[in-house]
Design a protein around this motif. Structure first.
Motif, PDB file in Angstrom:
ATOM      1  N   LEU A  32       0.830  -1.208   0.000  1.00  0.00           N
ATOM      2  CA  LEU A  32       0.000   0.000   0.000  1.00  0.00           C
ATOM      3  C   LEU A  32       0.861   1.253   0.000  1.00  0.00           C
ATOM      4  O   LEU A  32       0.548   2.242  -0.680  1.00  0.00           O
ATOM      5  N   GLU A  33       1.958   1.221   0.738  1.00  0.00           N
ATOM      6  CA  GLU A  33       2.857   2.375   0.764  1.00  0.00           C
ATOM      7  C   GLU A  33       3.433   2.636  -0.626  1.00  0.00           C
ATOM      8  O   GLU A  33       3.525   3.787  -1.066  1.00  0.00           O
ATOM      9  N   ALA A  39       1.438   6.928  -6.637  1.00  0.00           N
ATOM     10  CA  ALA A  39       0.247   7.687  -7.037  1.00  0.00           C
ATOM     11  C   ALA A  39       0.434   9.179  -6.835  1.00  0.00           C
ATOM     12  O   ALA A  39      -0.184   9.997  -7.521  1.00  0.00           O
ATOM     13  N   ALA A  40       1.295   9.562  -5.909  1.00  0.00           N
ATOM     14  CA  ALA A  40       1.517  10.978  -5.611  1.00  0.00           C
ATOM     15  C   ALA A  40       2.263  11.712  -6.714  1.00  0.00           C
ATOM     16  O   ALA A  40       2.487  12.919  -6.615  1.00  0.00           O
ATOM     17  N   MET A 151      -7.339  15.946  -6.721  1.00  0.00           N
ATOM     18  CA  MET A 151      -7.626  14.734  -5.951  1.00  0.00           C
ATOM     19  C   MET A 151      -8.045  13.605  -6.889  1.00  0.00           C
ATOM     20  O   MET A 151      -7.670  12.440  -6.688  1.00  0.00           O
ATOM     21  N   GLY A 152      -8.811  13.940  -7.934  1.00  0.00           N
ATOM     22  CA  GLY A 152      -9.225  12.933  -8.904  1.00  0.00           C
ATOM     23  C   GLY A 152      -8.044  12.314  -9.634  1.00  0.00           C
ATOM     24  O   GLY A 152      -8.019  11.099  -9.867  1.00  0.00           O
ATOM     25  N   PHE A 153      -7.060  13.155 -10.003  1.00  0.00           N
ATOM     26  CA  PHE A 153      -5.846  12.615 -10.630  1.00  0.00           C
ATOM     27  C   PHE A 153      -5.184  11.595  -9.705  1.00  0.00           C
ATOM     28  O   PHE A 153      -4.787  10.508 -10.122  1.00  0.00           O
ATOM     29  N   GLN A 156      -7.301   8.314  -9.187  1.00  0.00           N
ATOM     30  CA  GLN A 156      -7.215   7.419 -10.339  1.00  0.00           C
ATOM     31  C   GLN A 156      -5.876   6.701 -10.370  1.00  0.00           C
ATOM     32  O   GLN A 156      -5.805   5.500 -10.666  1.00  0.00           O
ATOM     33  N   ASN A 157      -4.804   7.425 -10.043  1.00  0.00           N
ATOM     34  CA  ASN A 157      -3.489   6.768  -9.969  1.00  0.00           C
ATOM     35  C   ASN A 157      -3.499   5.634  -8.950  1.00  0.00           C
ATOM     36  O   ASN A 157      -2.941   4.559  -9.181  1.00  0.00           O
TER      37      ASN A 157
END
Length: 237
Positions: A32-33, A39-40, A151-153, A156-157
């Motif tokens: 998860l990390e 994703a960031a 936040m949506g970007f 989705q990542n």
């Protein structure tokens, strides 16, 4: 063009669908990390990165689910922190939503108009469909529309990265219907705006609802190509 890279990435894109049944197998924290770290790389204005995520597991997740379901069982009206849909009805979008909602109920073995089953399905949502992980995404209380886009970007990542790791997820605005419960349970500041939840886990593909895939609009329904000059107009401008 690297065809193999596109083929692999397209498989991830096409593999992203909402999962509503999960195995009890826990998800390793380091996995998860890695997902959240990658994703960031989502874009944000001036690299502001406004997103925040609360990752809830084990007994804390179970307690949050119980509290949300208790609100639902008492008939408490959901009061999300923001309006999700326009008051104006889009008949095309509304029709797609009805078809998807009916399809989920049918995949769960119920009639499409079974009101009892529909209510039970909504309650399952607040129990995170039994997923071992629930993520709560939140923003500053004064967040502007552009920050929701950012936040949506990021979201989705996260969902695509989960698919690439063999995991599944289900984004949940319904969970945001009881933001005060979430803030109280997780100790979030009162000025945090709850955007949505995300149920995460290894999907149980033996359950029929996980094999339901709602229809997608044809390309021509949502893409317009502007590759020709406009036709000349006559008369006064």
């Amino acid at each position: 063009m690297d065809i193999s890279a596109w083929t692999n990435f397209r498989a991830v894109l096409d593999g992203r669908q909402s999962k509503r049944a999960f195995l009890v197998e826990p998800v390793p924290r380091d996995l998860l990390e890695n997902v959240l770290r990658s994703a960031a790389h989502a874009p944000s204005t001036r690299n502001g990165q406004p997103w925040q995520v609360a990752v809830v597991t084990e007994k804390r997740k179970d307690r949050l689910a119980r509290r949300l379901c208790a609100e639902f069982d008492r008939g408490v009206t959901p009061r999300p922190d923001f309006e999700y849909r326009s008051a104006r009805v889009d008949e095309t979008a509304d029709g797609r939503a009805r078809q998807a909602s009916t399809g989920v109920l049918l995949a769960k073995g119920h009639g499409g108009n079974d009101r009892t089953a529909r209510r039970a399905h909504l309650r399952d949502n607040l129990g995170f469909y039994g997923a071992p992980v629930e993520m709560i995404f939140h923003l500053p209380a004064d967040a502007m529309p552009g920050q929701f886009l950012e936040m949506g970007f990021f979201l989705q990542n996260v969902m695509l990265a989960l698919v690439a790791c063999g995991l599944g997820s289900c984004p949940q605005f319904s969970v945001a219907g009881y933001p005060d419960v979430i803030r109280a349970e997780l100790g979030l500041d009162a000025d945090r705006l709850v955007v949505c939840g995300l149920a995460v886990g290894y999907p149980d593909e033996s359950v029929p609802v996980n094999r339901f895939r709602p229809g997608r609009a044809d390309l021509a329904d949502y893409v317009q190509w502007h590759d020709q000059p406009p036709l000349a107009t006559t008369g006064p401008r």
